[in-house]
Design a protein around this motif. Structure first.
Motif, PDB file in Angstrom:
ATOM      1  N   ILE A 273       7.156  -5.196  -3.851  1.00  0.00           N
ATOM      2  CA  ILE A 273       6.224  -5.312  -4.981  1.00  0.00           C
ATOM      3  C   ILE A 273       5.649  -6.719  -5.116  1.00  0.00           C
ATOM      4  O   ILE A 273       5.066  -7.053  -6.148  1.00  0.00           O
ATOM      5  CB  ILE A 273       6.906  -4.901  -6.295  1.00  0.00           C
TER       6      ILE A 273
ATOM      7  N   ILE B 102       8.202   1.131  -0.988  1.00  0.00           N
ATOM      8  CA  ILE B 102       8.176   1.257  -2.438  1.00  0.00           C
ATOM      9  C   ILE B 102       8.792   0.056  -3.142  1.00  0.00           C
ATOM     10  O   ILE B 102       8.381  -0.317  -4.241  1.00  0.00           O
ATOM     11  CB  ILE B 102       8.865   2.566  -2.886  1.00  0.00           C
TER      12      ILE B 102
ATOM     13  N   THR C  20       3.408   8.054  -5.626  1.00  0.00           N
ATOM     14  CA  THR C  20       1.989   7.711  -5.414  1.00  0.00           C
ATOM     15  C   THR C  20       1.397   6.830  -6.505  1.00  0.00           C
ATOM     16  O   THR C  20       0.300   6.318  -6.347  1.00  0.00           O
ATOM     17  CB  THR C  20       1.150   8.999  -5.324  1.00  0.00           C
TER      18      THR C  20
ATOM     19  N   ARG D 115       2.055  -0.566  -8.204  1.00  0.00           N
ATOM     20  CA  ARG D 115       3.248  -0.300  -7.425  1.00  0.00           C
ATOM     21  C   ARG D 115       4.511  -0.845  -8.091  1.00  0.00           C
ATOM     22  O   ARG D 115       5.572  -0.231  -7.999  1.00  0.00           O
ATOM     23  CB  ARG D 115       3.099  -0.888  -6.015  1.00  0.00           C
ATOM     24  N   HIS D 116       4.402  -1.994  -8.749  1.00  0.00           N
ATOM     25  CA  HIS D 116       5.604  -2.552  -9.366  1.00  0.00           C
ATOM     26  C   HIS D 116       6.058  -1.696 -10.551  1.00  0.00           C
ATOM     27  O   HIS D 116       7.246  -1.617 -10.853  1.00  0.00           O
ATOM     28  CB  HIS D 116       5.390  -4.010  -9.787  1.00  0.00           C
TER      29      HIS D 116
ATOM     30  N   VAL E 120       0.356   3.927  -9.211  1.00  0.00           N
ATOM     31  CA  VAL E 120       0.094   2.491  -9.251  1.00  0.00           C
ATOM     32  C   VAL E 120       0.009   2.085 -10.715  1.00  0.00           C
ATOM     33  O   VAL E 120      -0.237   2.916 -11.584  1.00  0.00           O
ATOM     34  CB  VAL E 120      -1.220   2.143  -8.496  1.00  0.00           C
TER      35      VAL E 120
ATOM     36  N   LEU F  98       5.302   4.205   1.866  1.00  0.00           N
ATOM     37  CA  LEU F  98       6.338   4.507   0.888  1.00  0.00           C
ATOM     38  C   LEU F  98       7.744   4.351   1.443  1.00  0.00           C
ATOM     39  O   LEU F  98       8.561   3.641   0.875  1.00  0.00           O
ATOM     40  CB  LEU F  98       6.162   5.931   0.367  1.00  0.00           C
TER      41      LEU F  98
END
Length: 287
Positions: free
Chosen positions: A13, A10, A105, A109-110, A107, A272
């Motif tokens: 990024i 996670i 979950t 992701r950053h 997006v 993750l």
């Protein structure tokens, strides 16, 4: 030889750049507001898993004095994020309150990383409004992320709780467990928080003994991960069983614990958590 799968957790990024230096510059219209209410966060869903956070410009119609008081959090790629604290525009426009579990979950992701990291800071600011020594209202410092009591001078900095994730192995087998009385019902590894006065290696030994009644040897550090879902810094270790393999289960902490042959491990790869990466690393014979 099998090719190792590249795992992205996670906090990974890249190519985006996360900067947590405390630089409380005033926000502009394009700056993001991270607004929380308990376990809820204000955001807009732009797709099935895509999310967006409100900007100051978007929230101006819903509150007065938006730019007058602010709490700077961090920046990503130079884009600044602030805590939308104590302002009454929840569920304004096309923004809705969603559970922070969405960041597992969501997006981009950053943005998911920004959302859960902001939640950790939100909890810290909220629980340190008053001095724990004399009870006076604390005030933010202008140079570093710290809350200071103007009455007695007590200083509070963000607290990070270290915890261990333990991949306990016995030849071709890995010990898998499930938590008791928790929402998370999937298989995991043994884990626990470090206590005052013990080394992190002693934490590994103690947690294994407390949860399954086993001794360990050859403790080897693997990797760390910031885990803002529980305000934790996770430290991953592998260790080998030392002696008897019979499990004595702590039923208050665990619903079950059992040994699995490498090829029978009932876990699929995800991108993750450190726990999943460690399980898959053993399952794929990458250690």
């Amino acid at each position: 030889m099998s090719r190792r799968r590249e795992v992205i957790m996670i906090q990974d990024i890249e190519p985006h750049c996360f900067s947590n230096e405390y630089r409380p510059k005033a926000p502009d219209g394009a700056s993001f507001l991270l607004c929380y209410s308990g376990r809820k966060v204000l955001l807009r869903k732009t797709g099935q898993e895509e999310i967006a956070f409100p900007t100051f410009e978007e929230m101006e119609p819903y509150t007065e004095g938006l730019y007058e008081e602010y709490t700077y959090l961090f920046s990503i790629d130079g884009q600044r994020f602030y805590l939308g604290e104590g302002i009454g525009f929840y569920e304004a426009g096309d923004f809705t309150l969603e559970d922070t579990e969405i960041f597992r979950t969501a997006v981009p992701r950053h943005m998911a990383f920004a959302g859960i990291t902001g939640a950790q800071l939100y909890r810290w600011y909220g629980s340190h409004r008053f001095c724990g020594r004399c009870g006076s209202r604390t005030k933010p410092d202008g140079k570093e992320r710290m809350l200071k009591c103007p009455s007695c001078g007590n200083m509070e900095y963000p607290k990070i709780m270290p915890a261990v994730i333990i991949g306990l192995t016995h030849g071709n087998r890995l010990l898998m467990s499930k938590y008791a009385n928790r929402e998370f019902k999937k298989y995991a590894l043994l884990a626990g928080f470090a206590e005052i006065g013990e080394s992190i290696e002693d934490t590994v030994r103690r947690e294994v003994m407390e949860e399954v009644g086993l001794k360990v040897k050859n403790i080897t550090y693997y990797k760390s991960q910031p885990w803002s879902f529980s305000d934790t810094l996770l430290l991953g270790f592998y260790a080998e069983l030392d002696g008897d393999e019979e499990i004595t289960l702590d039923k208050e902490e665990l619903a079950l614990a059992e040994w699995f042959e490498r090829e029978d491990i009932p876990v699929k790869a995800s991108d993750l958590s450190l726990t999943n990466e460690m399980i898959m690393r053993f399952k794929n014979a990458e250690m």
